[in-house]
Motif scaffolding. Structure first.
Motif, PDB file in Angstrom:
ATOM      1  N   LEU A 196       0.824  -1.204   0.000  1.00  0.00           N
ATOM      2  CA  LEU A 196       0.000   0.000   0.000  1.00  0.00           C
ATOM      3  C   LEU A 196       0.863   1.261   0.000  1.00  0.00           C
ATOM      4  CD1 LEU A 196      -2.232  -2.064   0.616  1.00  0.00           C
ATOM      5  CD2 LEU A 196      -3.163  -0.438   2.279  1.00  0.00           C
ATOM      6  N   PHE A 197       1.925   1.238   0.761  1.00  0.00           N
ATOM      7  CA  PHE A 197       2.806   2.405   0.890  1.00  0.00           C
ATOM      8  C   PHE A 197       3.377   2.827  -0.458  1.00  0.00           C
ATOM      9  CE2 PHE A 197       7.100   4.185   1.620  1.00  0.00           C
ATOM     10  CZ  PHE A 197       6.762   5.293   2.387  1.00  0.00           C
ATOM     11  N   PHE A 198       3.737   1.863  -1.299  1.00  0.00           N
ATOM     12  CA  PHE A 198       4.389   2.174  -2.573  1.00  0.00           C
ATOM     13  C   PHE A 198       3.401   2.285  -3.739  1.00  0.00           C
ATOM     14  CE2 PHE A 198       8.179   0.550  -0.312  1.00  0.00           C
ATOM     15  CZ  PHE A 198       9.009   1.631  -0.525  1.00  0.00           C
ATOM     16  N   THR A 199       2.133   2.004  -3.509  1.00  0.00           N
ATOM     17  CA  THR A 199       1.130   2.168  -4.559  1.00  0.00           C
ATOM     18  C   THR A 199       0.492   3.535  -4.388  1.00  0.00           C
ATOM     19  OG1 THR A 199       0.679  -0.218  -4.438  1.00  0.00           O
ATOM     20  CG2 THR A 199      -0.885   1.132  -5.670  1.00  0.00           C
ATOM     21  N   LYS A 200       0.711   4.429  -5.340  1.00  0.00           N
ATOM     22  CA  LYS A 200       0.271   5.817  -5.188  1.00  0.00           C
ATOM     23  C   LYS A 200      -0.855   6.210  -6.143  1.00  0.00           C
ATOM     24  CE  LYS A 200       3.060   6.730  -1.850  1.00  0.00           C
ATOM     25  NZ  LYS A 200       2.479   6.819  -0.482  1.00  0.00           N
ATOM     26  N   THR A 201      -0.924   5.565  -7.305  1.00  0.00           N
ATOM     27  CA  THR A 201      -1.999   5.866  -8.258  1.00  0.00           C
ATOM     28  C   THR A 201      -2.412   4.561  -8.936  1.00  0.00           C
ATOM     29  OG1 THR A 201      -0.697   6.210 -10.290  1.00  0.00           O
ATOM     30  CG2 THR A 201      -0.843   8.067  -8.742  1.00  0.00           C
ATOM     31  N   ILE A 202      -3.528   4.610  -9.668  1.00  0.00           N
ATOM     32  CA  ILE A 202      -3.983   3.402 -10.359  1.00  0.00           C
ATOM     33  C   ILE A 202      -3.149   3.133 -11.611  1.00  0.00           C
ATOM     34  CG2 ILE A 202      -6.329   3.649  -9.485  1.00  0.00           C
ATOM     35  CD1 ILE A 202      -7.174   4.605 -12.257  1.00  0.00           C
ATOM     36  N   ASP A 203      -2.273   4.075 -11.969  1.00  0.00           N
ATOM     37  CA  ASP A 203      -1.379   3.863 -13.113  1.00  0.00           C
ATOM     38  C   ASP A 203      -0.089   3.147 -12.716  1.00  0.00           C
ATOM     39  OD1 ASP A 203      -3.122   5.129 -14.889  1.00  0.00           O
ATOM     40  OD2 ASP A 203      -2.319   7.114 -14.398  1.00  0.00           O
ATOM     41  N   ASP A 204       0.166   3.022 -11.420  1.00  0.00           N
ATOM     42  CA  ASP A 204       1.357   2.311 -10.956  1.00  0.00           C
ATOM     43  C   ASP A 204       1.238   0.827 -11.272  1.00  0.00           C
ATOM     44  OD1 ASP A 204       2.224   4.693  -9.908  1.00  0.00           O
ATOM     45  OD2 ASP A 204       1.654   4.227  -7.842  1.00  0.00           O
ATOM     46  N   ASP A 205       2.350   0.205 -11.611  1.00  0.00           N
ATOM     47  CA  ASP A 205       2.338  -1.245 -11.853  1.00  0.00           C
ATOM     48  C   ASP A 205       1.873  -2.005 -10.617  1.00  0.00           C
ATOM     49  OD1 ASP A 205       3.220  -0.971 -14.450  1.00  0.00           O
ATOM     50  OD2 ASP A 205       5.342  -1.159 -13.925  1.00  0.00           O
ATOM     51  N   LEU A 206       2.154  -1.464  -9.445  1.00  0.00           N
ATOM     52  CA  LEU A 206       1.762  -2.135  -8.207  1.00  0.00           C
ATOM     53  C   LEU A 206       0.250  -2.160  -8.011  1.00  0.00           C
ATOM     54  CD1 LEU A 206       4.471  -0.877  -5.684  1.00  0.00           C
ATOM     55  CD2 LEU A 206       4.155  -3.205  -6.508  1.00  0.00           C
ATOM     56  N   TYR A 207      -0.464  -1.257  -8.669  1.00  0.00           N
ATOM     57  CA  TYR A 207      -1.918  -1.231  -8.505  1.00  0.00           C
ATOM     58  C   TYR A 207      -2.549  -2.526  -9.024  1.00  0.00           C
ATOM     59  CZ  TYR A 207      -6.792   0.207  -8.630  1.00  0.00           C
ATOM     60  OH  TYR A 207      -8.143   0.268  -8.433  1.00  0.00           O
ATOM     61  N   LYS A 208      -1.989  -3.075 -10.078  1.00  0.00           N
ATOM     62  CA  LYS A 208      -2.507  -4.339 -10.613  1.00  0.00           C
ATOM     63  C   LYS A 208      -2.383  -5.441  -9.566  1.00  0.00           C
ATOM     64  CE  LYS A 208      -1.038  -3.072 -15.291  1.00  0.00           C
ATOM     65  NZ  LYS A 208      -0.083  -3.376 -16.396  1.00  0.00           N
ATOM     66  N   ILE A 209      -1.255  -5.438  -8.863  1.00  0.00           N
ATOM     67  CA  ILE A 209      -1.040  -6.437  -7.806  1.00  0.00           C
ATOM     68  C   ILE A 209      -1.978  -6.149  -6.635  1.00  0.00           C
ATOM     69  CG2 ILE A 209       0.653  -7.382  -6.174  1.00  0.00           C
ATOM     70  CD1 ILE A 209       2.818  -6.693  -8.255  1.00  0.00           C
ATOM     71  N   PHE A 210      -2.130  -4.888  -6.281  1.00  0.00           N
ATOM     72  CA  PHE A 210      -3.040  -4.484  -5.208  1.00  0.00           C
ATOM     73  C   PHE A 210      -4.448  -4.995  -5.502  1.00  0.00           C
ATOM     74  CE2 PHE A 210      -6.262  -1.301  -4.002  1.00  0.00           C
ATOM     75  CZ  PHE A 210      -6.150  -1.339  -2.621  1.00  0.00           C
ATOM     76  N   THR A 211      -4.891  -4.809  -6.746  1.00  0.00           N
ATOM     77  CA  THR A 211      -6.231  -5.240  -7.135  1.00  0.00           C
ATOM     78  C   THR A 211      -6.357  -6.763  -7.110  1.00  0.00           C
ATOM     79  OG1 THR A 211      -6.452  -3.287  -8.558  1.00  0.00           O
ATOM     80  CG2 THR A 211      -7.972  -5.096  -8.958  1.00  0.00           C
ATOM     81  N   ALA A 212      -5.361  -7.447  -7.641  1.00  0.00           N
ATOM     82  CA  ALA A 212      -5.408  -8.906  -7.721  1.00  0.00           C
ATOM     83  C   ALA A 212      -5.313  -9.573  -6.356  1.00  0.00           C
ATOM     84  CB  ALA A 212      -4.276  -9.407  -8.624  1.00  0.00           C
ATOM     85  N   LYS A 213      -4.661  -8.907  -5.405  1.00  0.00           N
ATOM     86  CA  LYS A 213      -4.413  -9.527  -4.098  1.00  0.00           C
ATOM     87  C   LYS A 213      -5.315  -8.972  -2.993  1.00  0.00           C
ATOM     88  CE  LYS A 213      -0.898 -11.764  -3.454  1.00  0.00           C
ATOM     89  NZ  LYS A 213      -0.572 -13.192  -3.449  1.00  0.00           N
ATOM     90  N   LYS A 214      -6.394  -8.298  -3.366  1.00  0.00           N
ATOM     91  CA  LYS A 214      -7.257  -7.678  -2.349  1.00  0.00           C
ATOM     92  C   LYS A 214      -7.783  -8.695  -1.340  1.00  0.00           C
ATOM     93  CE  LYS A 214      -9.106  -3.325  -4.092  1.00  0.00           C
ATOM     94  NZ  LYS A 214     -10.310  -2.629  -4.592  1.00  0.00           N
ATOM     95  N   ALA A 215      -8.179  -9.839  -1.813  1.00  0.00           N
ATOM     96  CA  ALA A 215      -8.717 -10.858  -0.898  1.00  0.00           C
ATOM     97  C   ALA A 215      -7.676 -11.269   0.136  1.00  0.00           C
ATOM     98  CB  ALA A 215      -9.196 -12.076  -1.690  1.00  0.00           C
ATOM     99  N   GLU A 216      -6.471 -11.463  -0.330  1.00  0.00           N
ATOM    100  CA  GLU A 216      -5.411 -11.851   0.606  1.00  0.00           C
ATOM    101  C   GLU A 216      -5.019 -10.686   1.516  1.00  0.00           C
ATOM    102  OE1 GLU A 216      -0.739 -12.987   0.491  1.00  0.00           O
ATOM    103  OE2 GLU A 216      -2.009 -13.938  -1.018  1.00  0.00           O
ATOM    104  N   LEU A 217      -4.966  -9.495   0.951  1.00  0.00           N
ATOM    105  CA  LEU A 217      -4.613  -8.322   1.753  1.00  0.00           C
ATOM    106  C   LEU A 217      -5.614  -8.105   2.884  1.00  0.00           C
ATOM    107  CD1 LEU A 217      -3.606  -5.824  -1.084  1.00  0.00           C
ATOM    108  CD2 LEU A 217      -2.077  -6.791   0.632  1.00  0.00           C
ATOM    109  N   SER A 218      -6.877  -8.481   2.629  1.00  0.00           N
ATOM    110  CA  SER A 218      -7.920  -8.275   3.635  1.00  0.00           C
ATOM    111  C   SER A 218      -7.717  -9.144   4.866  1.00  0.00           C
ATOM    112  CB  SER A 218      -9.303  -8.534   3.031  1.00  0.00           C
ATOM    113  OG  SER A 218      -9.454  -9.898   2.692  1.00  0.00           O
ATOM    114  N   THR A 219      -6.852 -10.149   4.783  1.00  0.00           N
ATOM    115  CA  THR A 219      -6.544 -10.952   5.973  1.00  0.00           C
ATOM    116  C   THR A 219      -5.573 -10.210   6.886  1.00  0.00           C
ATOM    117  OG1 THR A 219      -4.660 -12.105   4.954  1.00  0.00           O
ATOM    118  CG2 THR A 219      -6.847 -13.077   4.640  1.00  0.00           C
TER     119      THR A 219
END
Length: 305
Positions: A196-219
């Motif tokens: 989360l700290f390194f994801t700043k906008t939806i254009d960041d490459d990390l945003y794709k990972i943030f979106t794909a891993k939301k279920a796991e992140l919610s743990t």
């Protein structure tokens, strides 16, 4: 007489004990740089702030230890400088020090060769000092290794921690590669927060990972927080698109058109007024600030608790 002797013994013992730990120099940073260059030594700089709890714990529990003093006094020129006073203010600016304690190992040319942060045990402090003395572990060499394509997760994590406070852009690139290598892994709480700290906008490459891993992140992180963070990432993206660098202002039509899709028209207008308030205040455009403030607070019931 016995009391006097006992008192003298305690004074002498305390003085001797106080010499066991790290001996921090009293000369200026500039003079210490000169000495470091002349003696071909690294400077160990404890960059602290007077209000910092972990800094005080290092002072109390770690720096006075004999084993720590033996190693640091033999291998480094040691400085202990408050970053909010005297020369510390300029040092903090020069090395982009924003969190405390920050522990820097600096060569005679003023270049940071190794960096660490936070409280640690005596053994951990000695361990990072040994790493700092290893030429292969210099920050310069680590960056070169990263640019050559290094993908080892442990190496990448170490480089992230070495650079996030001084070179966010580089650390973000390292974090992107780190998480691209860990897509099938289960994240720890530290990794979830880091993503989360390194994801700043939806254009960041990390945003794709943030979106794909939301279920796991919610743990690790509440779903409500993740949902709100997602909105903020989208808002940051809108801000980037609507901000005119030439005029240092927000293109309101672009912001409202894009912001309404995320928050709805009413909230998008409120956000625009709030953003303009902050922008005008920082620019010292107080008349424009006042207009934005009046628009922002025009419906007092929206702010009733």
């Amino acid at each position: 007489m016995k009391k006097i002797i006992l008192f003298l013994f305690l004074v002498i013992s305390t003085a001797l004990f106080s010499q066991d730990g790290i001996k921090f120099g009293k000369q200026s940073f500039a003079k210490t740089l000169e000495q470091a260059k002349k003696e071909n030594k690294l400077i160990f700089l404890d960059a602290f702030a007077s209000w910092c709890g972990p800094c005080k714990l290092l002072d109390k529990n770690v720096f006075p230890k004999k084993e720590v003093g033996d190693y640091f006094n033999a291998n480094f020129l040691n400085l202990h400088i408050d970053m909010e006073k005297g020369e510390g203010i300029e040092i903090a600016k020069k090395y982009s020090i924003y969190s405390y304690p920050t522990l820097l190992f600096i060569d005679g040319d003023g270049k940071v060769v190794y960096k660490a942060a936070g409280y640690m045990s005596p053994q951990e402090l000695i361990s990072i000092a040994k790493e700092a003395l290893n030429p292969e572990n210099t920050l310069e060499n680590k960056i070169a290794k990263f640019e050559a394509g290094e993908k080892d997760p442990e190496f990448l994590m170490g480089l992230i921690k070495n650079t996030y406070a001084t070179d966010f852009s580089l650390a973000q690139k390292v974090a992107t590669r780190y998480f691209q290598m860990r897509t099938d892994a289960t994240y720890s709480k530290e990794e979830a927060v880091m993503l989360l700290f390194f994801t700043k906008t939806i254009d960041d490459d990390l945003y794709k990972i943030f979106t794909a891993k939301k279920a796991e992140l919610s743990t690790q992180i509440p779903e409500s927080y993740l949902a709100e963070y997602d909105k903020k990432l989208k808002l940051n993206t809108v801000l980037q698109k609507s901000f005119d660098a030439n005029t240092q202002s927000i293109n309101e039509s672009i912001f409202l058109a894009e912001g309404t899709k995320i928050y709805g028209e009413k909230e998008a207008k409120q956000l625009l007024n709030k953003i303009n308030m902050d922008l005008f205040f920082n620019q010292k455009k107080y008349d424009d600030y006042a207009k934005s403030a009046l628009n922002y607070y025009q419906n007092p019931k929206d702010f009733a608790t």
